[in-house]
Design an enzyme around this catalytic site. Structure first.
Site, PDB file in Angstrom:
ATOM      1  N   HIS A 210      36.908  49.831  93.647  1.00 52.33           N
ATOM      2  CA  HIS A 210      35.514  49.620  93.268  1.00 52.33           C
ATOM      3  C   HIS A 210      35.118  50.555  92.132  1.00 52.33           C
ATOM      4  CE1 HIS A 210      34.140  46.968  96.571  1.00 52.33           C
ATOM      5  NE2 HIS A 210      35.105  47.558  97.261  1.00 52.33           N
ATOM      6  N   GLU A 292      35.797  54.547  94.697  1.00 54.93           N
ATOM      7  CA  GLU A 292      34.822  54.298  93.632  1.00 54.93           C
ATOM      8  C   GLU A 292      35.315  55.092  92.427  1.00 54.93           C
ATOM      9  OE1 GLU A 292      32.360  52.243  93.895  1.00 54.93           O
ATOM     10  OE2 GLU A 292      31.791  52.114  96.013  1.00 54.93           O
TER      11      GLU A 292
END
Length: 328
Positions: A210, A292
């Site tokens: 992500h 992330e």
């Protein structure tokens, strides 16, 4: 990563005095990597933190019905097309859904599932992705659109590009690699199906790729670890420890490969965040983490995320972390 829905509580930095002790080996990797990041910063390497707020800021969220900044999915400059091949001339892996036969190498016999976050087609299928699915503890939206850079580069394009590069690197080590989606379906899959794919593959490791959508000035990467959950269909207790080991190794090697700093807005500078509200983690029965890779809404992070050369480094860092975990 765009966290959308009434069940989402934005992550806040934890200030607990008690931290789970690292093993000597993992601590050496993480400490050495963070020290290496400091040297990288002094010598002017990419991804340097510019300070920013030390306090948590609520990440910006996007409704599943909100189009990208460009007005349509996928609209961006050629350098941002997510097709692989950046300034370093390295190409992303093949785009087919099935994994190529594993080569002989140290990861021969190991199965890795890569979960490219979101799907470029989600913007056209808001009804489907907004329906609720059971994540063990409660119901949550099937999926979200993900976020974008301010110039309209989709998180879903970023995740596919990094995932394909990561697949190539892992296959070179002999691993069998499976994807949850490879832009080979119109939308999704839902978060419960993403977890099921890893479980049914009996994966030795699952990594969900992500990029965040937080406020400008919030910079750096963080790895999301599953917390202990035992409720309804969710029981993460058997995977908490191995998932932490996997996440710590990925964080350490990600610093080494990219020169990027751990997040300055969550994780207290560790690059690690534990969560119990994500269905992809709650429903997993095999070691799994999210990463992330940076904040798409910060211009400095965005300049890295849209660079093919940097995405290759990101894939290398994640691959090295997975390899270290699987060889341990």
């Amino acid at each position: 990563m765009s966290y959308v829905g009434p069940d989402f509580d934005p992550p806040q930095p934890r200030r607990s005095a008690l931290r789970r002790p690292l093993t000597v080996a993992v601590a050496a990797v993480v400490v050495g990597a963070v020290a290496g990041w400091g040297v990288w910063q002094v010598t002017g390497g990419p991804g340097g933190g510019d300070g920013g707020s030390d306090s948590a800021k609520v990440p910006q969220t996007r409704s599943a019905t909100t189009p990208p900044a460009s007005g349509k999915p996928g609209a961006s400059a050629d350098a941002h097309n997510g097709e692989g091949g950046g300034e370093d001339g390295e190409k992303a892996g093949p785009s087919g859904g099935a994994s190529a036969p594993a080569a002989t190498g140290p990861l021969k016999g190991k199965v890795v599932v890569i979960d490219p976050g979101h799907n470029p087609g989600n913007f056209q299928h808001t009804t489907e992705i907004n329906r609720k699915v059971n994540i063990g503890t409660h119901a949550k939206e099937c999926d979200t659109t993900g976020t974008t850079t301010n110039d309209g580069y989709l998180e879903a394009e970023f995740t596919l590009d990094v995932s394909r590069r990561l697949r190539t690197l892992l296959q070179q080590q002999g691993a069998t690699v499976k994807f949850t989606q490879d832009d080979d379906r119109d939308w999704g899959p839902c978060i419960d199906e993403r977890a099921r794919i890893g479980n049914e593959a009996k994966a030795d490791a699952v990594v969900s790729i992500h990029a965040d959508g937080s406020g400008s000035g919030n910079r750096g990467f963080h790895v999301i670890l599953p917390g202990s959950v035992n409720e309804g269909a969710a029981d993460t207790r058997p995977i908490v420890a191995p998932s932490r080991d996997l996440g710590e190794r990925i964080a350490g090697y990600f610093v080494r490969a990219t020169g990027s700093a751990p997040s300055n807005y969550v994780g207290d500078g560790t690059g690690l965040v534990t969560r119990t509200d994500l269905g992809g983690l709650n429903l997993s029965t095999v070691p799994k983490v999210f990463i992330e890779c940076g904040n798409m809404r910060d211009s400095k992070d965005a300049s890295l995320l849209t660079s093919g050369a940097w995405r290759q480094k990101a894939a290398r860092g994640i691959s090295d972390g997975i390899t270290s975990f699987l060889k341990n």
